[in-house]
Design a protein around this motif. Structure first.
Motif, mmCIF file in Angstrom:
data_model
loop_
_atom_site.group_PDB
_atom_site.id
_atom_site.type_symbol
_atom_site.label_atom_id
_atom_site.label_comp_id
_atom_site.label_asym_id
_atom_site.label_seq_id
_atom_site.Cartn_x
_atom_site.Cartn_y
_atom_site.Cartn_z
ATOM 1 N N TYR A 139 5.755 -3.107 -5.258
ATOM 2 C CA TYR A 139 6.520 -2.746 -6.458
ATOM 3 C C TYR A 139 6.522 -1.237 -6.687
ATOM 4 N N THR A 140 7.709 -0.678 -6.848
ATOM 5 C CA THR A 140 7.820 0.754 -7.143
ATOM 6 C C THR A 140 9.023 1.016 -8.050
ATOM 7 N N PRO A 141 8.836 1.816 -9.110
ATOM 8 C CA PRO A 141 9.958 2.125 -10.006
ATOM 9 C C PRO A 141 10.637 3.446 -9.678
ATOM 10 N N ASP A 142 10.143 4.153 -8.666
ATOM 11 C CA ASP A 142 10.625 5.517 -8.418
ATOM 12 C C ASP A 142 10.807 5.799 -6.931
ATOM 13 N N ASN A 143 11.368 4.804 -6.222
ATOM 14 C CA ASN A 143 11.672 4.968 -4.792
ATOM 15 C C ASN A 143 10.462 5.323 -3.940
ATOM 16 N N GLY A 144 9.327 4.744 -4.259
ATOM 17 C CA GLY A 144 8.149 4.902 -3.422
ATOM 18 C C GLY A 144 7.223 6.045 -3.789
ATOM 19 N N GLN A 145 7.520 6.748 -4.858
ATOM 20 C CA GLN A 145 6.609 7.817 -5.259
ATOM 21 C C GLN A 145 5.306 7.245 -5.825
ATOM 22 N N THR A 146 5.424 6.145 -6.569
ATOM 23 C CA THR A 146 4.228 5.485 -7.107
ATOM 24 C C THR A 146 4.355 3.978 -6.923
ATOM 25 N N TYR A 147 3.204 3.320 -6.842
ATOM 26 C CA TYR A 147 3.139 1.859 -6.709
ATOM 27 C C TYR A 147 2.156 1.345 -7.772
ATOM 28 N N PRO A 148 2.624 1.121 -8.986
ATOM 29 C CA PRO A 148 1.730 0.839 -10.110
ATOM 30 C C PRO A 148 0.947 -0.459 -10.020
ATOM 31 N N PHE A 149 1.396 -1.398 -9.158
ATOM 32 C CA PHE A 149 0.699 -2.687 -9.083
ATOM 33 C C PHE A 149 -0.059 -2.872 -7.769
ATOM 34 N N ARG A 150 -0.068 -1.851 -6.950
ATOM 35 C CA ARG A 150 -0.736 -1.959 -5.655
ATOM 36 C C ARG A 150 -2.239 -2.158 -5.851
ATOM 37 N N GLY A 151 -2.783 -3.169 -5.212
ATOM 38 C CA GLY A 151 -4.206 -3.486 -5.334
ATOM 39 C C GLY A 151 -4.535 -4.384 -6.514
ATOM 40 N N LYS A 152 -3.540 -4.652 -7.373
ATOM 41 C CA LYS A 152 -3.786 -5.453 -8.580
ATOM 42 C C LYS A 152 -3.302 -6.894 -8.437
ATOM 43 N N GLY A 153 -2.682 -7.212 -7.298
ATOM 44 C CA GLY A 153 -2.115 -8.545 -7.144
ATOM 45 C C GLY A 153 -2.864 -9.446 -6.195
ATOM 46 N N ILE A 154 -4.068 -9.028 -5.772
ATOM 47 C CA ILE A 154 -4.853 -9.839 -4.837
ATOM 48 C C ILE A 154 -5.377 -11.086 -5.557
ATOM 49 N N GLY A 155 -5.111 -12.242 -4.954
ATOM 50 C CA GLY A 155 -5.567 -13.504 -5.538
ATOM 51 C C GLY A 155 -4.672 -14.077 -6.604
ATOM 52 N N LEU A 156 -3.523 -13.431 -6.861
ATOM 53 C CA LEU A 156 -2.670 -13.878 -7.966
ATOM 54 C C LEU A 156 -1.595 -14.877 -7.564
ATOM 55 N N MET A 157 -1.397 -15.122 -6.263
ATOM 56 C CA MET A 157 -0.387 -16.108 -5.879
ATOM 57 C C MET A 157 -0.955 -17.513 -6.085
ATOM 58 N N PRO A 158 -0.425 -18.270 -7.013
ATOM 59 C CA PRO A 158 -0.974 -19.607 -7.270
ATOM 60 C C PRO A 158 -0.291 -20.674 -6.421
ATOM 61 N N SER A 159 -0.921 -21.812 -6.347
ATOM 62 C CA SER A 159 -0.278 -22.974 -5.745
ATOM 63 C C SER A 159 0.406 -23.774 -6.848
ATOM 64 N N LEU A 160 1.328 -24.618 -6.463
ATOM 65 C CA LEU A 160 1.996 -25.494 -7.429
ATOM 66 C C LEU A 160 0.977 -26.347 -8.178
ATOM 67 N N THR A 161 -0.007 -26.867 -7.442
ATOM 68 C CA THR A 161 -1.019 -27.721 -8.078
ATOM 69 C C THR A 161 -1.811 -26.950 -9.120
ATOM 70 N N GLU A 162 -2.159 -25.704 -8.822
ATOM 71 C CA GLU A 162 -2.889 -24.878 -9.786
ATOM 72 C C GLU A 162 -2.095 -24.700 -11.077
ATOM 73 N N VAL A 163 -0.804 -24.421 -10.932
ATOM 74 C CA VAL A 163 0.035 -24.196 -12.119
ATOM 75 C C VAL A 163 0.110 -25.454 -12.971
ATOM 76 N N LEU A 164 0.344 -26.587 -12.334
ATOM 77 C CA LEU A 164 0.467 -27.834 -13.090
ATOM 78 C C LEU A 164 -0.844 -28.207 -13.773
#
Length: 329
Positions: A139-164
């Motif tokens: 994720y970048t809002p400025d064409n790659g100058q900054t990546y505000p969410f880099r390193g903050k999304g580890i472990g955040l992808m859930p499974s369907l079962t987890e969500v339900l």
């Protein structure tokens, strides 16, 4: 002879006038049963980062064109869903893809290349492996100058079962991204383990084949696909002026662009009452149908809706729209 022809012509004119009067009276919302209550708010991907949609294509990496972040949430994650519920979402849409070990990962894109720090597709990885991926990496809002969410999304992808399991009483719109009928069967196996009450809060939409195969195994599952939309709306456009609602509409969901909705017989109130009677959930999206992800994302967008509208609204900014309807908890 001339007199008979004149009488015949007058009868035809009278019949046409009566038909026009019937069509008007049968479809005008002025004579419709009054509708009450506030709209049903559908939060697209939960609370997510939005992006500009100019020249958007199917393979566009939207993470590379986000607006400067106004909140810390990433789409299709449990924290983003919690935030959407807090801001008033009645239903949350999310996307699923099959994994290598035949689980369903909650993730939007066909490939992992755009948003994450790995390459390939979800079915190249097990669910456990996808848990180690950084989904905020790209994720970048400025064409790659900054990546505000880099390193903050580890472990955040859930499974369907987890969500339900995490949200046992929440309504969800589940988007199966492929057109593989087997994925529909596997989804039906997962959803078939739920109670009838829990299943009633879920809707499945996406490719014609997986949606159809899931419905074959779960007849009580609410669905939407291009095939179901055509089966419902084409006959309705042809004879809906009579008040008839096609049987194919029953227990489905309809997404209708606000620019096209006025062409529906009885729009808004007569149409919505007919759909309610057929157990059809109607969601209005923004625009003319060229981009079904367009939502009512700013307060001024809501001016495009009919006065007193209380059916479904698709939004990418539940944080802005929910509080306007006093739905913020």
């Amino acid at each position: 002879m001339i007199r008979l022809r004149k009488i015949f012509t007058n009868k035809i004119v009278l019949a046409l006038l009566l038909l026009i009067a019937f069509i008007y009276l049968n479809n005008t919302s002025l004579l419709a049963k009054p509708r009450t209550g506030s709209p049903f708010l559908l939060a697209h991907r939960g609370e997510s980062q939005t992006f500009h949609m100019e020249n958007l294509k199917n393979d566009t990496c939207t993470a590379e064109r986000i607006y400067p972040p106004e909140h810390p949430y990433l789409e299709n994650t449990i924290p983003s869903m919690e935030a959407a519920i807090k801001d008033g979402a009645d239903m949350i849409e999310f996307d699923v893809h099959i994994t290598k070990d035949e689980q369903f990962a909650v993730f939007h894109d066909w490939t992992l290349d755009c948003r994450t720090n790995v390459k390939g597709r979800s079915n190249d990885y097990t669910m456990a492996e996808l848990k180690k991926v950084d989904i905020g990496y790209g994720y970048t809002p400025d064409n790659g100058q900054t990546y505000p969410f880099r390193g903050k999304g580890i472990g955040l992808m859930p499974s369907l079962t987890e969500v339900l399991e995490r949200f046992p009483n929440q309504a969800f719109l589940i988007h199966v991204k492929s057109d593989d009928p087997r994925e529909g069967e596997l989804l039906a196996d997962v959803l078939g383990k739920l109670s009838p009450e829990r299943l009633s809060l879920l809707t499945l939409y996406g490719g014609d084949q997986p949606v159809a195969s899931a419905r074959d195994k779960l007849p009580d599952l609410r669905i939407m696909s291009m095939a179901t939309l055509k089966s419902c709306l084409i006959p309705y456009l042809a004879i809906g002026w009579t008040g008839y609602t096609p049987a194919a509409c029953r227990h489905t969901e309809i997404h209708m662009p606000d620019k096209l909705a006025p062409f529906l017989w009885g729009w808004p109130d007569k149409f919505l009452n007919r759909m309610d009677h057929a157990d059809v959930r109607v969601i209005t999206v923004r625009g003319n149908g060229s981009e079904f992800s367009s939502g009512f994302d700013q307060p001024e967008d809501l001016k495009a809706l009919p006065q007193g509208y209380n059916a479904g609204i698709w939004t990418n900014r539940i944080d802005l729209i929910g509080p306007l309807y006093n739905k913020k908890l």
